[in-house]
Scaffold this active site. Structure first.
Site: not given
Ligand code: ARG
Length: 299
Positions: A44, A94, A118, A168, A197, A199, A293
């Site tokens: 990101n 996440n 991830r 995402r 995201h 959030d 997060c």
């Protein structure tokens, strides 16, 4: 009715926040110790220029201080064991999205993360939530992307989910999210890649008030937010980017835990009657994450 996905304001005909059934507040917080935390690649825009630059000692201190902040806000913090080689696992919001369904059964919906590094985090969270008595739900379509509570956010105290997509998570996932929790979802489209995201740009403070960074959203999404929340506070670009101010976490509608340096947001929160605890998450902002997060609210 409760499994509806709302895409624009005309879908909201007949909708009223007052009529949404209530949802219990989370009782505790899950965090993942930063033993293996690092910035190894650029997933990101925040990560650009920070590969290899994490100060490990400072990151540990900031994590300990954040844990203490949640405890002082009245929430016990439990840990998941960090796994070697999973440098982003510290961002434990996440991998899954969790809640209780209308029968009060605890549900953990597994994410399907965009980056392969991830994706390897998810099994550890599956095992942890299973051990805590959650019913594990897997998405039927294994190709659709979903980054858990990074993009899906409960409306405070209400059986209503806000679902971000654009960078995402993919919008198609939210039919299944609505079904898994038997709760309606309001879709919000993210259009600014720095706010990748939900959030990072959307922080519900109370059942009536939300803090947003407006230009992260398309026009239809902004309309939905303004229609449902009677109070909409906005963060300026400096605070939203440098301090990730919208990535604050609000505990029980009373205490806001916020990255330091966001003076206007902090003042707005205080005027809303929130107690503000400022912390420093600078080592984690290098990876594109802050308070919200670095924890998972659990039941
Ligand atoms: N480096 C992580 C990533 O790009 C950071 C995730 C932060 N999470 C969040 N919900 N903002 O995936």
């Amino acid at each position: 009715m409760s499994r509806i996905v709302y895409r624009n304001v005309s879908d909201l005909k007949g909708f009223s926040l007052k009529n949404c059934p209530s949802m219990p507040d989370p009782t505790r917080v899950l965090m993942c110790p930063p033993d293996h935390y690092d910035v190894l690649d650029v997933k990101n825009p925040f990560m650009a220029g920070h590969v290899g630059s994490v100060n490990k000692g400072l990151a540990r201190k900031q994590w300990d201080d954040l844990k203490a902040a949640f405890e002082s806000a009245g929430k016990p913090v439990t840990h998941i064991d960090p796994v070697p080689g999973l440098e982003d696992m510290v961002f434990c919001a996440n991998q899954t999205f969790v809640g209780v369904d209308p029968k009060m059964e605890k549900i953990c919906l597994l994410g399907q993360m965009r980056h392969s590094s991830r994706r390897r985090e998810v099994p550890a969270f599956e095992a942890w939530f299973k051990s805590q008595g959650y019913r594990i739900v897997k998405l039927k379509d294994s190709a659709v992307l979903f980054e858990g509570a990074g993009d899906a956010i409960w409306h405070p105290g209400k059986r209503l989910i806000w679902g971000g997509h654009g960078f995402r998570s993919q919008p198609e996932v939210y039919e299944e999210v609505a079904r898994a929790f038997d709760s309606p979802v309001v879709l919000l489209k993210l259009v600014n890649e720095r706010f990748y995201h939900l959030d990072t740009c959307f922080c519900p403070l109370t059942p009536e008030a939300v803090l947003i960074y407006p230009s992260a959203f398309d026009a239809e999404s902004l309309e939905l937010i303004l229609k449902i929340f009677p109070i909409v506070l906005t963060a300026g670009e400096g605070e939203a980017v440098r301090s990730m101010a919208c990535n604050a976490a609000v505990v029980d509608g009373k205490t806001a835990i916020l990255q330091k340096g966001a003076a206007s947001v902090s003042r707005h929160m205080a005027v809303m009657g929130l107690k503000v605890i400022e912390v420093d998450t600078s080592e984690y902002i290098k990876s594109g994450g802050s308070v919200y997060c670095m924890k998972m609210f659990c039941y």
